[in-house]
Design a protein around this motif. Structure first.
Motif, mmCIF file in Angstrom:
data_model
loop_
_atom_site.group_PDB
_atom_site.id
_atom_site.type_symbol
_atom_site.label_atom_id
_atom_site.label_comp_id
_atom_site.label_asym_id
_atom_site.label_seq_id
_atom_site.Cartn_x
_atom_site.Cartn_y
_atom_site.Cartn_z
ATOM 1 N N PHE A 42 -1.349 -0.645 -4.369
ATOM 2 C CA PHE A 42 -2.540 0.199 -4.395
ATOM 3 C C PHE A 42 -2.390 1.476 -3.586
ATOM 4 O O PHE A 42 -1.579 1.561 -2.674
ATOM 5 C CB PHE A 42 -3.762 -0.581 -3.907
ATOM 6 C CG PHE A 42 -3.692 -1.046 -2.470
ATOM 7 C CD1 PHE A 42 -4.344 -0.334 -1.479
ATOM 8 C CD2 PHE A 42 -2.998 -2.193 -2.126
ATOM 9 C CE1 PHE A 42 -4.292 -0.754 -0.156
ATOM 10 C CE2 PHE A 42 -2.942 -2.631 -0.815
ATOM 11 C CZ PHE A 42 -3.593 -1.909 0.176
ATOM 12 N N HIS A 43 -3.204 2.453 -3.986
ATOM 13 C CA HIS A 43 -3.343 3.725 -3.287
ATOM 14 C C HIS A 43 -4.821 3.917 -3.003
ATOM 15 O O HIS A 43 -5.640 3.955 -3.921
ATOM 16 C CB HIS A 43 -2.817 4.878 -4.149
ATOM 17 C CG HIS A 43 -3.227 6.219 -3.647
ATOM 18 N ND1 HIS A 43 -4.012 7.081 -4.380
ATOM 19 C CD2 HIS A 43 -2.980 6.848 -2.482
ATOM 20 C CE1 HIS A 43 -4.224 8.182 -3.683
ATOM 21 N NE2 HIS A 43 -3.616 8.070 -2.523
ATOM 22 N N SER A 65 -9.912 2.724 -4.486
ATOM 23 C CA SER A 65 -8.463 2.677 -4.675
ATOM 24 C C SER A 65 -8.095 2.599 -6.143
ATOM 25 O O SER A 65 -8.856 2.079 -6.959
ATOM 26 C CB SER A 65 -7.873 1.430 -3.988
ATOM 27 O OG SER A 65 -8.175 1.388 -2.617
ATOM 28 N N ASP A 66 -6.900 3.086 -6.460
ATOM 29 C CA ASP A 66 -6.252 2.808 -7.735
ATOM 30 C C ASP A 66 -5.289 1.669 -7.464
ATOM 31 O O ASP A 66 -4.629 1.642 -6.414
ATOM 32 C CB ASP A 66 -5.496 4.038 -8.249
ATOM 33 C CG ASP A 66 -6.444 5.158 -8.685
ATOM 34 O OD1 ASP A 66 -7.604 4.869 -9.043
ATOM 35 O OD2 ASP A 66 -6.003 6.321 -8.674
ATOM 36 N N GLN A 101 0.860 -1.184 0.000
ATOM 37 C CA GLN A 101 0.000 0.000 0.000
ATOM 38 C C GLN A 101 0.895 1.231 0.000
ATOM 39 O O GLN A 101 1.886 1.285 0.721
ATOM 40 C CB GLN A 101 -0.880 0.003 1.244
ATOM 41 C CG GLN A 101 -1.825 1.178 1.317
ATOM 42 C CD GLN A 101 -2.741 1.114 2.530
ATOM 43 O OE1 GLN A 101 -2.605 0.267 3.400
ATOM 44 N NE2 GLN A 101 -3.687 2.030 2.563
ATOM 45 N N VAL A 102 0.561 2.211 -0.827
ATOM 46 C CA VAL A 102 1.354 3.440 -0.934
ATOM 47 C C VAL A 102 0.484 4.649 -0.600
ATOM 48 O O VAL A 102 -0.741 4.558 -0.563
ATOM 49 C CB VAL A 102 1.992 3.593 -2.336
ATOM 50 C CG1 VAL A 102 2.937 2.431 -2.631
ATOM 51 C CG2 VAL A 102 0.927 3.695 -3.418
ATOM 52 N N ASP A 103 1.148 5.787 -0.370
ATOM 53 C CA ASP A 103 0.434 7.005 0.025
ATOM 54 C C ASP A 103 -0.090 7.833 -1.135
ATOM 55 O O ASP A 103 -0.906 8.723 -0.926
ATOM 56 C CB ASP A 103 1.348 7.897 0.867
ATOM 57 C CG ASP A 103 1.518 7.368 2.282
ATOM 58 O OD1 ASP A 103 0.640 6.637 2.766
ATOM 59 O OD2 ASP A 103 2.550 7.691 2.906
ATOM 60 N N GLY A 104 0.390 7.587 -2.353
ATOM 61 C CA GLY A 104 -0.047 8.444 -3.444
ATOM 62 C C GLY A 104 0.106 7.817 -4.809
ATOM 63 O O GLY A 104 0.707 6.755 -4.982
ATOM 64 N N ALA A 143 2.528 4.553 -9.382
ATOM 65 C CA ALA A 143 3.078 4.528 -10.744
ATOM 66 C C ALA A 143 4.507 3.999 -10.739
ATOM 67 O O ALA A 143 4.899 3.244 -11.631
ATOM 68 C CB ALA A 143 3.014 5.923 -11.362
ATOM 69 N N GLU A 144 5.285 4.376 -9.724
ATOM 70 C CA GLU A 144 6.667 3.891 -9.624
ATOM 71 C C GLU A 144 6.710 2.374 -9.454
ATOM 72 O O GLU A 144 7.467 1.685 -10.142
ATOM 73 C CB GLU A 144 7.361 4.558 -8.442
ATOM 74 C CG GLU A 144 8.777 4.076 -8.221
ATOM 75 C CD GLU A 144 9.397 4.608 -6.936
ATOM 76 O OE1 GLU A 144 10.390 4.010 -6.491
ATOM 77 O OE2 GLU A 144 8.894 5.604 -6.387
#
Length: 151
Positions: free
Chosen positions: A114-115, A98-99, A64-67, A72-73
Motif C-alpha cells: 500500500f501507499h 491509501s491505494d 508500505q511504499v512511498d509512492g 505498481a511495481e
C-alpha cells in the motif's frame, strides 16, 4: 523506500499499547479508541494493533511504499508470480486514505502492499475478506482492519 507492515488484532488495546510501548521503547505515533500504530525506524516497520471484531493474532502483513510507482511495481511482481491481486484505489482504513493491492500467499497469509496519501476521520471498512489458505481470489470488501495512517 519500503517499510515492513504488521497488523495484530488484540483483545485489550490498552494492555497491548503498554506492552508494545515497552518493547519498542516508544509511544505509538497514532492512538484511536480501537487502534494504535508505531512508525519505527529501527527496525523500519509500520506496526499496528487494533481491537475490533477480528480473530486475535496476526491479522495481516504487508509492505508500505512511498509512492504509486513502487506500489505498481510490487503489484506487478505479484501478478507475474501468477497471483491474483485485489486492488483498491482511495481505500479508507486505519484512519488513512491509501491505494492498495492485496494478495494471499501460498500458506494463506494475507499481504497488503500500500501507499498512504492522507488521513481519515474514521477507521474505515475497505479491506477484502480473508482468503482461504492456498486459494487466492479477488474477494469483495468486508469489514475489518487495515493500516497506513500517516504519523
Amino acid at each position: 523506500m519500503k517499510r515492513l507492515h504488521l497488523h495484530v488484532s488484540v483483545p485489550d488495546l490498552d494492555r497491548a499499547i503498554a506492552f508494545y510501548a515497552t518493547l519498542f521503547d516508544a509511544q505509538p505515533s497514532v492512538v484511536k479508541p480501537d487502534y494504535a500504530k508505531w512508525m519505527l525506524e529501527d527496525p523500519k516497520v509500520n506496526f499496528a494493533i487494533s481491537q475490533r471484531e477480528r480473530a486475535v493474532g496476526i491479522d495481516h502483513v504487508g509492505i508500505q511504499v512511498d509512492g504509486a510507482a513502487e506500489l505498481a511495481e510490487l503489484a506487478g511482481r505479484l501478478k507475474a508470480a501468477g497471483e491474483t491481486t485485489f486492488d483498491q484505489s482511495g481505500a479508507t482504513c486505519c484512519y488513512a486514505r491509501s491505494d492498495k493491492s492485496w494478495v494471499s500467499d501460498p500458506a494463506g497469509v494475507r499481504w497488503e502492499t500500500f501507499h498512504t496519501f492522507g488521513e481519515a476521520t474514521q477507521y474505515g471498512e475497505d479491506e477484502p475478506a480473508p482468503a482461504a489458505p492456498a486459494a487466492v481470489t479477488a474477494a469483495a470488501p468486508a469489514s475489518g482492519g487495515c493500516c497506513g495512517a500517516p504519523a
